[in-house]
Design a protein around this motif. Structure first.
Motif, PDB file in Angstrom:
ATOM      1  N   GLU A 108      21.443 -20.294 -66.253  1.00 35.52           N
ATOM      2  CA  GLU A 108      20.608 -20.417 -65.046  1.00 35.52           C
ATOM      3  C   GLU A 108      21.373 -21.142 -63.945  1.00 35.52           C
ATOM      4  O   GLU A 108      21.212 -20.842 -62.764  1.00 35.52           O
ATOM      5  CB  GLU A 108      19.294 -21.139 -65.357  1.00 35.52           C
ATOM      6  N   HIS A 123      23.293 -18.498 -62.400  1.00 39.99           N
ATOM      7  CA  HIS A 123      22.539 -17.661 -61.461  1.00 39.99           C
ATOM      8  C   HIS A 123      22.396 -18.358 -60.115  1.00 39.99           C
ATOM      9  O   HIS A 123      22.593 -17.756 -59.066  1.00 39.99           O
ATOM     10  CB  HIS A 123      21.172 -17.318 -62.036  1.00 39.99           C
ATOM     11  N   GLU A 175      16.155 -20.807 -60.030  1.00 32.73           N
ATOM     12  CA  GLU A 175      17.219 -20.661 -61.032  1.00 32.73           C
ATOM     13  C   GLU A 175      17.753 -22.054 -61.362  1.00 32.73           C
ATOM     14  O   GLU A 175      17.990 -22.388 -62.525  1.00 32.73           O
ATOM     15  CB  GLU A 175      18.369 -19.806 -60.482  1.00 32.73           C
TER      16      GLU A 175
HETATM   17 FE   LIG Z   1      18.041 -16.684 -64.061  1.00 31.53          FE
END
Ligand SMILES: [Fe+2]
Ligand SMILES: [Fe+2]
Lengths: 96, 510, 332
Positions: free
Chosen positions: B142, B145, B112
């Motif tokens: 990202e 995440h 990520e």
């Molecule tokens: Fe992701």
């Protein structure tokens, strides 16, 4: 063609959206799994803002969908009043 | 001063508003040449004639982005907070489940983060404002995440082993070079290939296989914190997947010459992604105490069926299904068993525990894999369990040979013969390189100058770059706590503690 | 179901991740900022050289002349991680939304004098392109910067600049009745009007500047350090006097943002300067030369809006910037 699909969280809002999708798309097939619900539909699936607003009793902005979405398959077409998933949006490729 | 009459304000549609707020932000530079400002958009051979033709279906502006994302974060952190306060880890089905989290935190969360940087790269270097903004939004998503995963797992790390040094392990541990090299392969490619690999092949075609069963599995196994971060992350994924499909169509529509380049990337990244998902297959079939669906079922639902519709849609551009997709389908009845066997054999060098499936679990596996499980794998597990009972638990003492491309130990079988290990090799500049499959060999042969650079963990150990020659030296260098993080679940500190908690629970029924 | 287990048996076995413990000590729990910021970026065992810059590793500390032993000293005093960042911005945006809603409902911009409207279109709206350039520069730092401390904060700055570009654009849409004609005219100004060319040229030069730390100083310290006080304070004050007061609530976001973000910018430069004389020298040089260039680039606009007060106002702003420099250990 093929099936388009949308997957939503099993939250209050998610369940309400599933309800609205089924109302707008009688051909939709619903499969419920732990914590999520996947809906498949041949060729296209459309969700209207009005249908959601009837259920939720307030103004709904289709961008709020992003809070409940898990996954989707198909080309997305979104405007102020509807959210649509479909295959073969354009009829033929347009090469420049 | 004469004031203007009040202006009649038109209510703008979503589309108009987005276009006013986004398009036209960029300009043709004149003090510096455009090809110096955007130096990376042509070297891959992709031709873009009109960047303005890019259509972003979600049309998200920053005001809405901040609003919705903040709402997601408020909800998520409320759950993380209460999970920690209520010791939510005590509600999971079984501590074996946590091993799936270990694999996730060390194998996936660092990806990520890599995605965050990779999308920032494209978000800087694409020419059009539309695709750049989509990439920048994904870049920050990202990062989200990676960070929410660290925060969610923080509580597990306080109680279980193997979660303590994810980034360090990701960069060094032998099996984690599989996801690491996958992502670095993408990030080291040009911007168009990066988007094809991650946005299309990974996010659009394959990511459902990772997240949906994993999160559903977390829910089924009582891990509400993981379910929450997972779904919260997935809610960004719909946008990311759409970017994946849009970029492919954009390239295909812009120039006919792009078609073969894109097809080659789709072939490469399908196979690369599929090999990576081998880790997920074993997680689904072996690591979840309560199982949702088998790998084979997930593959059928999320690749075979969904892929059919997708590639039929793309066929109008002259795109066909990825090469070797039929091999992946042939392998679906053996993949998870072969991968779990590799980890069972090398569990002394892994940062998570393994075990042999119980009789009940084997029944489930027989039912899900009627043509293969009883024939090939049950006898193998039976033999290993007998050896363990005699005190001769089977470990593979030799370092495995790795596939130069996917970096997985050679343990996959011939597409048409599940009893013979598949070996392929190729020569490049006088050296011989080994591969697990035709798919991996093809990838190497197209770009050998890239893959000869691979940091192959086993070679690195032999070259003395990994802390020493003994297994224990290497594990030290991995920051893997010997006798704690590795070996069987049976007898591990994780198990001991879990059993104590269970005993307490039984003694204090509420 | 609640679970009743004696708390003695569920004592945590460790307080935080090992990499964080190595930095702050193993005996205490870490903050969310620390757990999700430290060591997120790979620093070694890279597999392939980037095809777009094969002379470097995928992440490479050699992409700037600034040298740091530990890149995590470039900490963000706001301690932003994604969650706190988005929640902070959504709150700020909520306040702006109210201002926009009010302006829209009351048509309050039509109370602004013609003259000032004309001027505001000229000095304010082209800034959407400046912000887009600043977005690009910070995105570049996110891309090739080294270490998760600086790059994640640069990512937040990247999105901030897009957000501000869109706020500026919305002011334009309020002025032109939602037709977008004001934005087209503003782009014309940005591309062709002599008053804007110095700034545009500076931005384009930054787009091709290879040293990301220099880009950081030039964009976030020098250019912003002059432009923000000039436009959102001095021009705005002038507007108050000339019947342009209705615009002020719409740019409140930028003032708050600049105050907050300057702390981060200063902390980053201070930490890098502290490490070595060589770093301090580079930073001082960059700060000085880019401040001079920023002033020069903005002089024509300042004259158009402030007339004969231009020199005095810019002197004041440049002095403030020099004071910031001294405070963070740079020579000015
Ligand atoms: Fe992701
Ligand atoms: Fe391979």
């Amino acid at each position: 063609m093929g099936k388009v699909s949308i997957t939503l969280q099993n939250t209050d809002e998610g369940r309400m959206l599933v309800d609205a999708i089924v109302a707008d798309n009688p051909a939709a097939e619903v499969s419920r799994m732990p914590a999520l619900t996947k809906i498949d539909c041949e060729d296209r699936l459309s969700l209207r803002r009005e249908t959601i607003e009837e259920r939720i009793g307030r103004r709904y902005d289709l961008q709020e969908l992003q809070l409940s979405l898990i996954s989707l398959a198909g080309n997305v077409e979104e405007d102020d009043d509807s959210f649509t998933l479909a295959w073969s949006r354009g009829a033929s490729p347009k090469h420049s | 001063m004469n004031a203007m009459p009040p202006l009649k304000q038109r209510k703008l549609s979503l589309k108009e508003r987005y276009s006013h707020l986004t398009r036209g932000l960029g300009w043709e530079t004149t003090y510096q040449p455009m090809d110096k400002v955007f130096p990376y958009v042509s070297y891959e051979g992709i031709k873009i004639h009109d960047w303005e033709a890019w259509e972003d279906p979600f049309r998200l502006t920053m005001d809405a982005y901040w609003k919705y994302q903040a709402e997601k974060e408020r909800k998520l952190y409320a759950v993380i907070e209460s999970f920690a306060q209520n010791n939510g880890h005590l509600n999971i089905t079984d501590a074996r489940y946590v091993n799936a989290l270990k694999l996730f935190l060390t194998g996936v969360s660092p990806l990520e983060y890599s995605a965050h940087r990779g999308y920032a790269h494209v978000g800087r270097h694409f020419v059009g404002a539309g695709p750049r903004i989509a990439c920048q939004m994904q870049a920050i998503d990202e990062l989200r995440h990676a960070q929410t995963q660290m925060h969610t797992m923080s509580h597990y790390n306080k109680f279980f082993d193997g979660l303590h040094d994810a980034r360090h392990m990701h960069d060094r541990v032998w099996y984690l070079s599989v996801p690491k090299s996958f992502f670095e392969d993408a990030c080291s490619a040009g911007p168009f290939e990066f988007l094809t690999s991650i946005s299309f092949s990974f996010e659009y075609v394959l990511t459902n296989l990772l997240f949906v069963p994993f999160m559903s599995g977390a829910a089924y196994n009582g891990d509400m914190a993981t379910v929450t971060f997972g779904f919260s992350a997935q809610s960004d994924e719909a946008r990311h997947m759409t970017l994946g499909l849009e970029i492919i169509k954009f390239m295909l529509e812009q120039d006919e010459g792009n078609v073969p380049i894109v097809q080659r990337w789709i072939d490469k990244w399908f196979w690369r992604g599929y090999r990576l998902l081998g880790l997920v297959s074993m997680m689904m079939d072996y690591m979840l105490p309560k199982r949702i669906m088998s790998w084979a079922e997930a593959w059928e639902m999320y690749f075979e069926q969904a892929g059919d519709a997708l590639f039929e849609d793309l066929s109008r551009y002259g795109i066909r299904k990825p090469k070797y997709h039929e091999v992946a389908s042939k392998e679906k009845h053996r993949l998870s068993h072969e991968v779990w066997s590799i980890f069972y054999n090398y569990t002394h060098a892994a940062a998570f525990h393994t075990w042999l499936p119980t009789e009940d679990e084997m029944k489930w596996l027989s039912a899900k894999y009627p043509d293969t499980f009883d024939k090939y794998y049950r006898p193998r597990f039976k033999c290993w369990s007998e050896m363990a009972a005699e005190g001769k638990r089977f470990y593979n003492p030799t370092l495995p040979q790795l596939c130069t491309t996917c970096q997985i130990p050679m343990g996959f079988t011939e597409p048409d013969d599940p009893t013979t290990i598949c070996f392929r090799s190729a020569e490049y500049k006088g050296e011989r390189y080994h591969f697990c499959s035709d798919g991996c060999k093809d990838i190497f042969c197209y770009e050998p100058e890239k893959y000869v650079q691979s940091w192959l963990p086993v070679h690195q150990i032999y070259m003395g770059n990994c802390g020493g020659a003994e297994v224990k030296d290497v594990l030290d260098w991995y920051h893997l706590n010997f006798g704690v993080d590795n070996f069987d679940y049976e007898g591990s500190p994780d198990q001991k503690l879990w059993d104590e908690w269970q005993a307490q629970k039984a003694a204090n029924p509420v | 179901m609640t679970i009743d287990i004696r708390t003695a048996t569920i004592q945590p076995r460790r307080q935080t991740y090992a990499n964080v413990a190595r930095r702050i000590g193993a005996d205490k729990p870490a903050s969310r900022y620390e757990e999700s910021m430290f060591d997120m970026q790979a620093t070694g065992e890279f597999h392939y050289r980037p095809t777009w810059a094969p002379e470097y590793e995928l992440f490479d500390a050699r992409r700037t002349v600034i040298v740091l032993d530990d890149w995590h000293v470039l900490r963000d005093p706001r301690q932003f991680y994604y969650g706190t960042y988005t929640i902070t911005r959504s709150r700020m945006m909520e306040a702006s939304e109210k201002a926009f809603a009010y302006a829209e409902r009351r048509g309050s911009l039509s109370a602004v004098s013609d003259q000032w409207t004309e001027l505001a279109r000229h000095y304010l709206l082209p800034l959407r392109h400046y912000e887009w350039g600043a977005n690009m520069n910070n995105c570049n730092i996110t891309d090739i910067g080294f270490g998760s401390a600086i790059t994640q904060a640069a990512m937040f700055a990247t999105m901030d600049r897009l957000g501000i570009a869109q706020i500026v654009s919305r002011i334009g849409l309020l002025m032109d009745g939602g037709t977008g004609t004001s934005l087209t005219a503003a782009k014309q100004d940005w591309l062709e009007h002599p008053s804007w060319q110095g700034l545009r040229r500076a931005m384009e030069d930054l787009f091709v500047e290879p040293d990301w730390f220099q880009v950081f100083v030039a964009q976030n310290f020098a250019l912003d350090g002059i432009l923000y006080p000039l436009v959102y304070r001095a021009f705005d004050d002038e507007g108050q006097k000339q019947g342009g007061g209705a615009i002020s609530p719409l740019t409140e976001f930028m003032l708050d943002w600049f105050d907050e973000t300057s702390r981060w910018v200063d902390a980053v430069m201070a930490a890098a300067a502290k490490e070595s004389e060589a770093n301090a020298l580079h930073l001082s040089d960059w700060a000085a030369s880019w401040t001079a260039r920023a002033r020069q680039a903005l002089e024509p606009l300042a004259t158009e809006v402030l007339h004969d007060r231009e020199g005095e106002v810019l002197d004041g702003i440049v002095d403030d910037l020099a004071a910031r420099c001294r405070k963070i250990g740079l020579r000015a």
